[in-house]
Design a protein around this motif. Structure first.
Motif: not given
Ligand SMILES: Nc1nc(=O)c2c([nH]1)NC[C@@H]1CN(c3ccc(C(=O)N[C@@H](CCC(=O)O)C(=O)O)cc3)CN21
Ligand SMILES: CC(C)C(=O)C(=O)O
Ligand SMILES: [Mg+2]
Length: 282
Positions: A48-49, A56, A139, A141, A202, A214, A217, A228
């Protein structure tokens, strides 16, 4: 052999919090190691990044091997951990073992797999042959499609049970730590109390044995950060300012300046030489 080993990490539980950060290339890993991070982690989040994928899922073993090699070259002190990407350990235990060996041969000190209960056999085999393993629950991924996106885990009894069951299975199979991702803090606290191996959170709150974030981030070089994340710097903004400055100086001719180039001190000497060359070429 690097300074920080799986034993060092296990002995930190209840004494000192474990600091972990992702890194995907040589210069970043050098900085992370010099900053004193305990674990430097080549996550499959690189899809992703670094590669701009929406999840992923498309990350390959070949990508993980190349980035692990670059990071491993830089790290002297921290424990180097590499993610097993989606598809590299699900088909059968033998394939998981072959792929874990590739990451170790690329310079990793340990590998991480998503899940726990479903991969007890793989974890046991890896540990027996000398490959240290970290598990990952909450979670996960790599279940992106089934989950329908990334969301907070551990609200229902079923989810709490699954998370605790994974962590206990990992402990029993010989994993030396477990990552808890995006779970309610109460659930992470319960797991931390119920298992003897360190928990690294995390988005899982403060009641865990360590934290991981990450690289892109926390440094402010990725746009879609999870909720978070704490942004410790605006490196993206700094890069943009530097590039705008560079562009402007190219356009107005102030770069390169005197100290950035070399010229003949004796202009007559150059004229003679240039005349001869031009004659020969005419
Ligand atoms: N850049 C990055 N940072 C991460 O911490 C990360 C990744 N990528 N890729 C793999 C996983 C995926 N992660 C994530 C990614 C997005 C949300 C997030 O934005 N959650 C939103 C809802 C999003 C939705 O419903 O589509 C939330 O508010 O809960 C949470 C964990 C953590 N991990
Ligand atoms: C989010 C962390 C734990 C991870 O697995 C990754 O960066 O790939
Ligand atoms: Mg990962």
């Amino acid at each position: 052999m690097r300074e920080i080993t799986p034993r060092t990490i296990m002995e930190m539980k209840g004494k000192e919090k474990i600091s972990m950060i992702t890194a995907y290339d040589y210069p970043s890993a050098l900085i992370a190691d010099r900053a004193g991070m305990d674990i430097i982690f080549i996550g499959d989040s690189l899809g992703m990044v670094v590669y701009g994928e929406p999840s992923t899922l498309a990350v390959s073993m070949d990508q993980m091997v190349l980035h692990t090699r670059a990071v491993a070259k830089a790290v002297k002190r921290a424990l180097v951990l590499a993610d097993m990407p989606f598809g590299s350990y699900e088909v059968d235990v033998e394939e998981g073992i072959r792929n874990a060996i590739r990451l170790i041969q690329a310079g990793a000190d340990a590998v991480k797999i998503e899940g726990g209960y479903d991969h007890k056999k793989l974890v046991k085999r890896l540990v027996r042959m000398g490959i240290p393993v970290i598990g990952h629950t909450g979670l996960t991924p790599q279940r992106y499609l089934r989950l329908g996106g990334y969301r907070l885990m551990g609200e229902t009894e079923e989810e709490i049970e699954e998370i605790l069951r994974d962590a206990k299975a990992l402990e029993k199979a010989g994993a030396f730590a477990v990552v808890l991702e995006f779970t309610l803090a109460d659930v992470a606290k319960l797991v931390t109390e119920e298992v003897s191996i360190p928990t690294i959170g995390i988005g899982a709150g403060p009641y865990v044995d360590g934290q991981v974030l990450v690289w892109h981030d926390l440094l402010g070089i990725y746009e879609n950060v999870p909720p978070f994340v704490k942004k410790y710097a605006d490196i993206g903004g700094m890069i943009r300012l530097a590039l705008e400055n560079y562009r402007e100086e190219v356009k107005n001719g102030s770069f390169p300046a005197k100290e950035h180039y070399w010229e003949f001190l004796d202009k007559e000497e150059f004229k003679r030489k240039a005349r001869k060359v031009l004659e020969r070429l005419s």
